[in-house]
Design a protein around this motif. Structure first.
Motif, short mmCIF file in Angstrom:
data_model
loop_
_atom_site.label_atom_id
_atom_site.label_comp_id
_atom_site.label_asym_id
_atom_site.label_seq_id
_atom_site.Cartn_x
_atom_site.Cartn_y
_atom_site.Cartn_z
N ASP A 215 0.71 -1.39 0.02
CA ASP A 215 0.15 -0.07 -0.08
C ASP A 215 0.83 1.41 -0.04
O ASP A 215 0.34 2.20 -0.10
N MET A 216 2.05 1.28 0.00
CA MET A 216 3.06 2.35 0.03
C MET A 216 3.59 2.71 -1.28
O MET A 216 3.19 1.78 -2.14
N ASP A 217 4.13 3.95 -1.40
CA ASP A 217 4.52 4.39 -2.54
C ASP A 217 5.99 4.09 -2.91
O ASP A 217 6.85 4.88 -2.52
N VAL A 218 6.15 2.63 -2.84
CA VAL A 218 7.55 2.15 -2.97
C VAL A 218 7.58 1.42 -4.22
O VAL A 218 6.52 0.80 -4.71
N GLN A 219 8.67 1.42 -4.88
CA GLN A 219 8.93 0.74 -6.26
C GLN A 219 9.39 -0.85 -6.24
O GLN A 219 9.39 -1.28 -7.34
N GLY A 220 9.96 -1.07 -4.86
CA GLY A 220 10.58 -2.37 -5.07
C GLY A 220 10.34 -3.04 -3.63
O GLY A 220 10.17 -2.32 -2.64
N ILE A 221 10.67 -4.25 -3.33
CA ILE A 221 10.82 -4.80 -2.07
C ILE A 221 11.88 -6.08 -2.09
O ILE A 221 12.09 -6.49 -3.19
N LYS A 222 12.38 -6.15 -0.94
CA LYS A 222 13.21 -7.16 -0.63
C LYS A 222 12.60 -8.10 0.45
O LYS A 222 12.49 -7.65 1.67
N ILE A 223 12.28 -9.43 0.19
CA ILE A 223 11.52 -10.08 1.21
C ILE A 223 12.81 -11.23 1.74
O ILE A 223 13.44 -11.95 1.17
N HIS A 224 13.20 -11.12 2.85
CA HIS A 224 14.37 -11.61 3.75
C HIS A 224 13.85 -12.73 4.34
O HIS A 224 12.57 -12.51 5.03
N LEU A 225 14.61 -13.71 4.53
CA LEU A 225 14.47 -14.75 5.56
C LEU A 225 15.23 -14.57 6.71
O LEU A 225 16.54 -14.02 6.60
N LEU A 226 14.82 -14.33 7.80
CA LEU A 226 15.73 -14.15 9.08
C LEU A 226 16.76 -15.35 9.20
O LEU A 226 16.36 -16.42 9.30
N HIS A 227 18.01 -14.66 9.18
CA HIS A 227 18.95 -15.85 9.39
C HIS A 227 19.58 -15.56 10.72
O HIS A 227 19.94 -14.30 11.20
N LEU A 228 19.77 -16.37 11.66
CA LEU A 228 20.38 -16.45 12.97
C LEU A 228 21.83 -16.74 12.89
O LEU A 228 22.30 -17.78 12.51
N LEU A 229 22.61 -15.64 13.14
CA LEU A 229 23.95 -15.63 13.00
C LEU A 229 24.83 -15.65 14.25
O LEU A 229 24.34 -14.97 15.29
N LYS A 230 25.82 -16.40 14.60
CA LYS A 230 26.71 -16.38 15.71
C LYS A 230 27.04 -14.92 16.05
O LYS A 230 27.49 -14.09 15.26
N GLY A 231 27.00 -14.68 17.32
CA GLY A 231 27.75 -13.36 17.76
C GLY A 231 26.66 -12.18 17.82
O GLY A 231 26.95 -10.95 18.04
N THR A 232 25.52 -12.53 17.26
CA THR A 232 24.32 -11.27 17.04
C THR A 232 23.64 -11.34 18.45
O THR A 232 23.48 -12.27 19.14
N PRO A 233 23.31 -10.24 19.05
CA PRO A 233 22.25 -10.19 20.13
C PRO A 233 20.98 -10.85 20.02
O PRO A 233 20.67 -11.40 21.27
N MET A 234 20.62 -11.27 19.00
CA MET A 234 19.28 -12.13 18.79
C MET A 234 19.73 -13.72 19.36
O MET A 234 18.73 -14.48 19.65
N VAL A 235 20.97 -14.01 19.50
CA VAL A 235 21.20 -15.25 19.75
C VAL A 235 20.76 -15.45 21.36
O VAL A 235 20.08 -16.68 21.74
N LYS A 236 20.70 -14.57 22.23
CA LYS A 236 20.22 -14.42 23.67
C LYS A 236 18.65 -14.85 23.39
O LYS A 236 18.06 -15.45 24.26
#
Length: 317
Positions: A215-236
């Motif tokens: 619904d936004m006025d944007v011309q492109g999109i990137k759809i990412h899959l979440l990757h959990l990487l070592k050393g990132t805060p998300m590991v906790k």
């Protein structure tokens, strides 16, 4: 447009590859660069620590090395690409790592102009955040947009404030809408990044994010899959049980559902991705990227569906 006319490689969505080849009449490659910028979400400008999913490379894990000047990085990456299978074509310099408008305009000019001077570079793609678009930076981007082919890739990730707080995103939707409006005032192409599989998000929430982008006025999109990487805060968060990985079939069906609600003219820059395998905690099935891409193609064919199917149903209702 029928939904089958915008791909010469049997895709049922509006691929960036198709768009670029139609624009330049030849193959165009993106070369990922690290210009040495920081992030306002790391250096205290808006927060500390960064987004919890972000790696030490600032999500530029496959980009060049910031110790090298831009032309040297470019030549190294291009050389690797040519050694693989891509021999002929031209290039877009992709400023990927960290926040690539988080610097004075004089510094941005130095980096971006150095890329534009490289033989074969036909445009720029600049990854940034919506809270890093001061007026003087936007004016320079508008100038670039007059002189070259330009995308600004604007991280959104999710529309849900609860998730944004959980991942330490440090901006809200109002900020995002304002950032898009600043860029579109100058007809700058905007690509929104979203992430499927963020902590505590369910199917409905991920679909709501995709619908908001539609619904936004944007011309492109990137759809990412979440990757959990070592050393990132998300590991906790993962260790505390606040994150579970999407299954491959679940992800494939979700992406197809998202493609169906996006307008058919929106350019799909990415529908999955892969993290560095030596740093990846999960989901491990994502390492077989071509299998994921082929499975998405197969699912759309099985449905007899394509990008925009349900978007058109909505607009024609």
């Amino acid at each position: 447009m029928t939904g089958f006319e915008y791909s010469f490689d049997d895709k049922r969505y509006h691929t960036l590859n198709y768009h670029l080849k139609n624009t330049f009449n030849e193959k165009i490659f993106k070369v990922a660069l690290d210009a040495g910028f920081d992030c306002p979400n790391r250096d205290g400008t808006v927060a500390y620590g960064g987004c919890t999913f972000c790696s030490v490379a600032g999500s530029g894990d496959f980009a060049g090395s910031r110790v090298d000047p831009i032309p040297v990085q470019f030549e190294k990456i291009r050389g690797r690409m040519q050694q693989q299978k891509w021999k002929n074509g031209k290039y877009i310099a992709y400023f990927q790592s960290f926040t690539n408008t988080h610097a004075p305009v004089s510094v941005l000019r130095e980096k971006f102009e150095a890329a534009l001077e490289i033989e074969g570079v036909v445009g720029l793609s600049i990854g940034t955040r919506p809270d890093c678009l001061p007026d003087d930076v936007v004016e320079y981007l508008a100038e670039l947009n007059e002189r070259t082919y330009l995308w600004v890739e604007l991280g959104l990730q999710t529309i849900h404030d609860r998730t944004s707080r959980l991942i330490n995103r440090a901006h809200d939707m109002q900020c995002y809408h304002e950032g898009v409006a600043k860029l579109r005032k100058h007809d700058i192409n905007v690509c929104s990044h979203i992430i499927n599989g963020l902590p505590e998000e369910d199917y409905a929430m991920m679909m709501e994010t995709a619908q908001a982008v539609a619904d936004m006025d944007v011309q492109g999109i990137k759809i990412h899959l979440l990757h959990l990487l070592k050393g990132t805060p998300m590991v906790k968060q993962y260790e505390k049980g606040r994150l579970s990985f999407l299954g491959q079939d679940e992800y494939i069906k979700l992406v197809c559902d998202q493609l169906e609600i996006l307008p058919e003219e929106m350019i799909i820059h990415r529908i999955t991705g892969d993290g560095p395998i030596d740093q990846l905690i999960g989901p491990m099935w994502s390492t077989d990227k071509w299998n994921v891409l082929n499975s998405i193609d197969d699912e759309l064919k099985r449905r007899g569906s394509y990008q925009g199917t349900r978007y058109k149903e909505k607009t024609n209702a």
